[in-house]
Design an enzyme around this catalytic site. Structure first.
Site, short mmCIF file in Angstrom:
data_model
loop_
_atom_site.label_atom_id
_atom_site.label_comp_id
_atom_site.label_asym_id
_atom_site.label_seq_id
_atom_site.Cartn_x
_atom_site.Cartn_y
_atom_site.Cartn_z
N PHE A 128 -40.38 80.03 63.25
CA PHE A 128 -40.32 80.29 62.12
C PHE A 128 -41.33 80.05 61.16
O PHE A 128 -42.08 79.98 60.91
CB PHE A 128 -40.24 78.79 61.99
CG PHE A 128 -38.73 78.45 60.64
CD1 PHE A 128 -37.91 78.35 60.65
CD2 PHE A 128 -39.47 77.63 59.75
CE1 PHE A 128 -36.92 78.36 59.36
CE2 PHE A 128 -38.67 77.14 58.74
CZ PHE A 128 -37.74 77.76 58.46
N ASP A 200 -45.02 73.07 67.65
CA ASP A 200 -43.83 72.83 66.65
C ASP A 200 -42.36 72.24 67.45
O ASP A 200 -42.14 73.52 68.03
CB ASP A 200 -44.14 74.04 65.84
CG ASP A 200 -42.42 73.56 64.88
OD1 ASP A 200 -41.91 73.03 64.53
OD2 ASP A 200 -42.62 74.23 63.18
N TYR A 225 -34.94 65.82 60.76
CA TYR A 225 -33.74 66.07 59.88
C TYR A 225 -32.20 67.33 60.66
O TYR A 225 -31.78 66.68 60.56
CB TYR A 225 -33.15 66.50 58.95
CG TYR A 225 -34.59 67.92 58.65
CD1 TYR A 225 -34.12 68.91 59.08
CD2 TYR A 225 -35.74 68.04 57.57
CE1 TYR A 225 -34.63 70.33 58.93
CE2 TYR A 225 -36.68 68.76 57.13
CZ TYR A 225 -36.55 69.28 57.67
OH TYR A 225 -36.57 71.05 58.34
N LYS A 226 -32.67 67.43 62.33
CA LYS A 226 -31.99 68.82 63.01
C LYS A 226 -31.50 67.48 63.98
O LYS A 226 -30.33 66.20 63.84
CB LYS A 226 -32.80 69.29 63.15
CG LYS A 226 -33.20 70.84 62.50
CD LYS A 226 -34.41 71.37 62.95
CE LYS A 226 -35.17 72.19 62.45
NZ LYS A 226 -34.32 72.90 61.55
N ARG A 374 -25.82 82.01 64.46
CA ARG A 374 -26.15 80.16 65.77
C ARG A 374 -25.67 79.36 65.73
O ARG A 374 -24.75 79.10 64.65
CB ARG A 374 -27.79 80.65 64.90
CG ARG A 374 -28.76 79.94 65.55
CD ARG A 374 -30.23 79.92 64.81
NE ARG A 374 -29.95 78.14 64.03
CZ ARG A 374 -30.78 78.17 63.54
NH1 ARG A 374 -32.12 77.95 63.75
NH2 ARG A 374 -30.52 77.49 61.93
C1 LIG Z 1 -39.56 75.69 63.77
C2 LIG Z 1 -39.33 74.76 62.28
N1 LIG Z 1 -40.49 74.91 61.82
C3 LIG Z 1 -40.83 74.48 60.25
C4 LIG Z 1 -39.40 73.61 59.32
C5 LIG Z 1 -39.57 73.33 58.78
O1 LIG Z 1 -40.42 72.76 57.70
P1 LIG Z 1 -39.78 71.61 56.38
O2 LIG Z 1 -39.22 71.02 57.00
O3 LIG Z 1 -41.48 71.74 56.41
O4 LIG Z 1 -38.80 72.10 55.73
C6 LIG Z 1 -38.83 74.24 60.24
C7 LIG Z 1 -36.84 74.50 59.84
O5 LIG Z 1 -36.33 75.18 60.10
C8 LIG Z 1 -38.36 75.16 61.74
O6 LIG Z 1 -37.33 75.37 62.00
#
Ligand SMILES: Cc1ncc(COP(=O)(O)O)c(C=O)c1O
Length: 415
Positions: A128, A200, A225-226, A374
């Site tokens: 990401f 991550d 938030y997911k 997706r």
């Molecule tokens: C793998 C991954 N890392 C980081 C983030 C996003 O980070 P942030 O909450 O700082 O926007 C996402 C968001 O979809 C993500 O999928």
């Protein structure tokens, strides 16, 4: 075992689903099949209750006293412990704060500081993007630091791991393909050469069981938030293994991470334990929303979540390939459920239009350029019949060519 292909059998799977009652804990709009909980989880009345209480009783009535009387000040650590139970972290190692991007910055910087004679950060070329952008940002503050990428500098991440590597930043589940990595094996490989590893967990936390302590992970970050349903922009988290706490110095040395925040000293002294990852004042209302969302998990068996997740995604793949296979869709990502997160992607040359047509018909997934559609399957509120109905709509859009209507070609944001 192959999933059944008729509606009656699919309904029987719903009837036998041990997580079925969890759906009632969420609000899902009429006429919508929500397959985007891997981007933004659904809302829950429990979340609204917490928000209501925090705003109308604690803030409105208790005013500033609520920092103590309602436990606001301690929420980052209290919620961290609550969340830690879902990611295999014993208490005192997880803190809820800031955003995933900011937390990546903190832990990567800290990890580089713990390996002063090494200069390489390893990451995935198809990560990401924010992970890569933040790694570039960290590297730019430390002259001589190199970023080496899987898919660019070597075909696999394993081939990039050697004695020059300070830290590896890696996704447990790839955001686009759903590919799941073996956490224990990669962590072990990193440690064999003396490198640290940051996981991550954005597409993992709440989607499948994670065992950070058992895998001997060093650090992890992720969002809430997911699959954790904390709400739009909900605060993120950091995990740091206890053995590192006294050696870690993160660069965003704000007063909330200070050893004595209310002594108002002139110079920074890092607090003890996981609190040292905090920076400044945290968003209390968002934290309280997250508390409501996390409380739901008290009644959830993570093994049942994983079992259902694999069954839902297997069923989706099987039905799409059986019914839509003639229309140019190709599976992107693992066919083996054990190697998959809780999402499925297909590539279609006109994926953008197809997804827009799906969303207009109430099947909400998302699109990732250049051609990926997706679909996320949140076991707490997606049922097997949802899968069946989503595929029926997809088949109809492809068979009739409905996606070719001119309005779907106009580029607007697709979630
Ligand atoms: C793998 C991954 N890392 C980081 C983030 C996003 O980070 P942030 O909450 O700082 O926007 C996402 C968001 O979809 C993500 O999928």
């Amino acid at each position: 075992m192959r999933a059944p292909l008729d509606l009656a059998a699919v309904e029987a799977m719903d009837a036998a689903d041990p997580l079925r009652a969890m759906r009632d804990r969420f609000i899902l709009p009429e006429g919508v099949i929500y397959l985007d909980g891997n981007s933004l989880g659904a809302a829950a009345p429990a979340v609204f209750n917490e928000l209501q209480k925090a705003a109308t009783q604690e803030w409105a009535q208790d005013l500033i006293r609520a920092w103590n009387t309602a436990g606001w000040f301690d929420m980052p650590v209290a919620l961290g412990d609550q969340l830690g139970r879902l990611i295999g972290a014993a208490s005192g190692q997880t803190v809820v704060c800031d955003t995933t991007s900011i937390n990546i910055y903190k832990v990567l910087h800290a990890a580089l500081g713990m390996r002063p004679n090494r200069s390489v950060i390893v990451a995935e070329g198809d990560s990401f993007p924010t992970d890569l952008y933040m790694a570039e940002g960290v590297a730019s503050t430390r002259p001589g630091t190199l970023l080496r990428l899987e898919g660019v500098d070597a075909p696999t991440i394993e081939e990039l791991i050697d004695e020059r590597v300070a830290v590896i930043l890696v996704n447990h589940v790839n955001y686009k393909t759903g590919q799941l990595r073996d956490m224990a094996a990669l962590t072990c490989k990193a440690h064999q050469v003396g490198a640290l590893i940051v996981w991550d967990l954005c597409h993992t936390a709440g989607a499948l069981p994670v065992e950070l302590d058992a895998a001997n992970a060093d650090f992890a970050i992720g969002c809430t938030y997911k699959y954790l349903n904390g709400g739009p922009g909900a605060p993120a988290f950091i995990y740091a293994a206890k053995r590192h706490h006294e050696d870690v110095h993160q660069p965003l040395s704000g007063w909330w991470g200070h050893a004595r925040p209310f002594a108002f000293e002139q110079s920074y002294t890092a607090g003890s334990g996981i609190r040292r990852f905090l920076c400044g004042t945290q968003p209390v209302l968002s934290m309280r929303a997250l508390k409501g969302a996390l409380d739901i998990w008290d009644d959830v068996d993570m093994a049942a979540v994983r079992k259902k997740s694999i069954a839902l995604t297997d069923l989706f793949i099987q039905l799409v390939e059986a019914r839509c296979g003639a229309y140019g869709l190709e599976l992107e990502g693992p066919r083996n459920g054990n190697a998959r997160g809780s999402q499925v992607s297909f590539v279609h040359p006109h994926g953008y239009q197809v997804m827009r047509a799906l969303i207009e018909r109430g099947v909400i997934g998302d699109f990732r350029a250049p051609s990926t559609i997706r679909f996320g399957f949140t076991p707490l509120y997606v049922g097997y019949k949802d899968v069946w109905q989503a595929v029926e709509v997809l088949e109809d859009i492809l068979r009739t060519g409905a996606w070719q209507e001119a309005r779907f070609a106009v580029k607007t944001a697709v979630t």
